[in-house]
Write an enzyme that holds these catalytic residues in place. Structure first.
Site, short mmCIF file in Angstrom:
data_model
loop_
_atom_site.label_atom_id
_atom_site.label_comp_id
_atom_site.label_asym_id
_atom_site.label_seq_id
_atom_site.Cartn_x
_atom_site.Cartn_y
_atom_site.Cartn_z
N GLY A 185 -19.27 7.87 -0.12
CA GLY A 185 -18.13 8.13 -0.99
C GLY A 185 -18.16 7.27 -2.24
O GLY A 185 -19.23 6.87 -2.72
N LYS A 188 0.85 -1.18 0.00
CA LYS A 188 0.00 0.00 0.00
C LYS A 188 0.88 1.23 0.00
O LYS A 188 1.96 1.22 0.60
CB LYS A 188 -0.87 0.02 1.26
CG LYS A 188 -2.09 0.89 1.15
CD LYS A 188 -3.29 0.08 0.69
CE LYS A 188 -4.54 0.91 0.57
NZ LYS A 188 -5.71 0.07 0.34
N GLY A 216 -20.79 6.56 5.28
CA GLY A 216 -19.88 7.07 4.25
C GLY A 216 -20.51 7.07 2.87
O GLY A 216 -20.80 6.02 2.30
N1 PHE Z 1 -8.46 0.54 -3.03
C1 PHE Z 1 -8.26 -0.85 -3.38
C2 PHE Z 1 -8.39 -1.73 -2.15
O1 PHE Z 1 -8.21 -1.30 -1.01
C3 PHE Z 1 -6.90 -1.01 -3.96
C4 PHE Z 1 -6.81 -1.27 -5.43
C5 PHE Z 1 -7.57 -0.61 -6.38
C6 PHE Z 1 -5.90 -2.21 -5.87
C7 PHE Z 1 -7.44 -0.92 -7.70
C8 PHE Z 1 -5.75 -2.51 -7.19
C9 PHE Z 1 -6.54 -1.87 -8.12
O2 PHE Z 1 -8.64 -2.90 -2.28
#
Ligand code: PHE
Length: 343
Positions: A178, A73, A176
């Protein structure tokens, strides 16, 4: 906090005062892949802890979904007075950092970033950037896909609790409004559920129709309902909030909903069914990465994301059989795959 990840790469962005963090939690099943979160934090340690926990969540998410990716991340910790004029520059420098890692870390949108932001990051960071806009050759934002998986998970919880997957007449409270909360409300409304929502921003959810009731954010936990869906930030299920809940199940999209591991036991002790976050919210990551990296059609992606409902049901089965919490059952499922080293 204990963290058994691989490493945290950190870079100060002198131009903006932001800190760029890339947490690589696991590379066992494939290259570390996870969203980029952009947010202000009280201090650098808080940002680092968030990156650590979120990257760990991604490891479990990919493993439980049987997807050949590792956990990672990125966090762009920006100062409180961060100016929007500084945004493209920061995103490009972050993209360059991603590029330097030569595929060790792949990213996509997350809280505080959009498909448009991914376009800017990709100017320097391609090809390691998912969820760009369709105009730039990407599969677009992931929120609607995540919502499809959460809706399927809510159906699985309803089947377990009430003997039917039907959402008709079920009361559901969404925390939320969003990028996931809004499409989730559309899906639940189509299933004729009774919906209420809250958001800390009065602007959010403005466009929702009068059939959807707004609850003040401070009252969202004690609002009686069948399903409470946390779709904002993490840590909302804890020793202070769990005793206040008046729901039968918690099923939502926020990452790291449990404040601490014991909170899974607190929910179970209150008889509240909990769909583990990293199972229920995997839809966006699975669909976008499937379409862009594995060449799935959108139909195939939709089938795979809907199947999250089956995984949730499977986790509930394991939990019942082994007399453990669904969170423990889901972790076991993921850990078995991590130990084998393949999905
Ligand atoms: N926001 C997504 C999650 O937490 C992360 C993600 C998005 C990973 C798009 C890959 C492609 O799962």
């Amino acid at each position: 906090m204990s963290w058994n990840g691989v490493e945290i790469l950190e870079r100060d962005d002198a131009e903006t005062g932001a800190t760029i963090l890339i947490a690589i939690h696991s590379e066992r099943l494939g290259p570390a892949t996870g969203g980029t979160r952009m947010k202000s934090y009280p201090d650098r340690d808080a940002a680092r802890r968030d990156a650590m926990r979120l990257s760990e969540g991604m490891t479990y998410k990919w493993a439980a979904a049987g997807f050949p990716r590792g956990g990672g991340k990125a966090v762009l910790a920006v100062p409180r007075d961060f100016r929007s004029a500084d945004r493209p520059g920061l995103l490009r420098r972050f993209g360059r950092f991603v590029k330097e890692l030569e595929g060790r870390f792949w990213t996509g949108a997350d809280v505080g970033t959009s498909a448009e932001d991914m376009d800017v990051i990709a100017e320097e960071g391609a090809p390691y950037v998912f969820s760009r806009t369709p105009a730039k050759g990407g599969a677009g934002g992931s929120g609607t896909w995540t919502a499809i998986g959460v809706a399927a998970s809510i159906e699985a919880a309803c089947e377990r609790l009430f003997g039917s997957r039907s959402l008709a007449g079920r009361s559901i409270v969404i925390q939320g409004a969003g990028s996931v909360g809004i499409p989730l409300m559309d899906l639940l409304a189509a299933g004729r559920a009774r919906i209420a929502f809250s958001d800390v921003s009065p602007e959010a959810g403005r466009a929702l129709g009068p059939a959807i009731e707004r609850v003040p954010p401070e009252n969202v936990f004690e609002r009686p309902c069948d399903v409470f869906a946390p779709c904002a930030l993490g840590g909302v299920l804890n020793a202070e909030t769990i005793p206040r809940l008046k729901c039968r199940a918690v099923v939502g999209s926020a990452n790291n909903q449990l404040g601490a591991a014991e909170d899974a036991d607190r929910l179970a002790a209150r008889g509240i069914l909990y769909a583990p976050d990293f199972i229920a919210n995997a839809g966006g990551a699975i669909a976008i990465t499937g379409i862009e990296a594995l060449g799935w059609t959108r139909d195939r992606a939709e089938r795979e994301v809907r199947a999250i409902g089956d995984t949730v049901a499977h986790v509930f089965d394991i939990a019942e059989r082994e007399r453990i919490t669904p969170d423990a059952a889901a972790r076991r499922l993921a850990e078995e795959r991590l130990e084998r080293g393949r999905v």
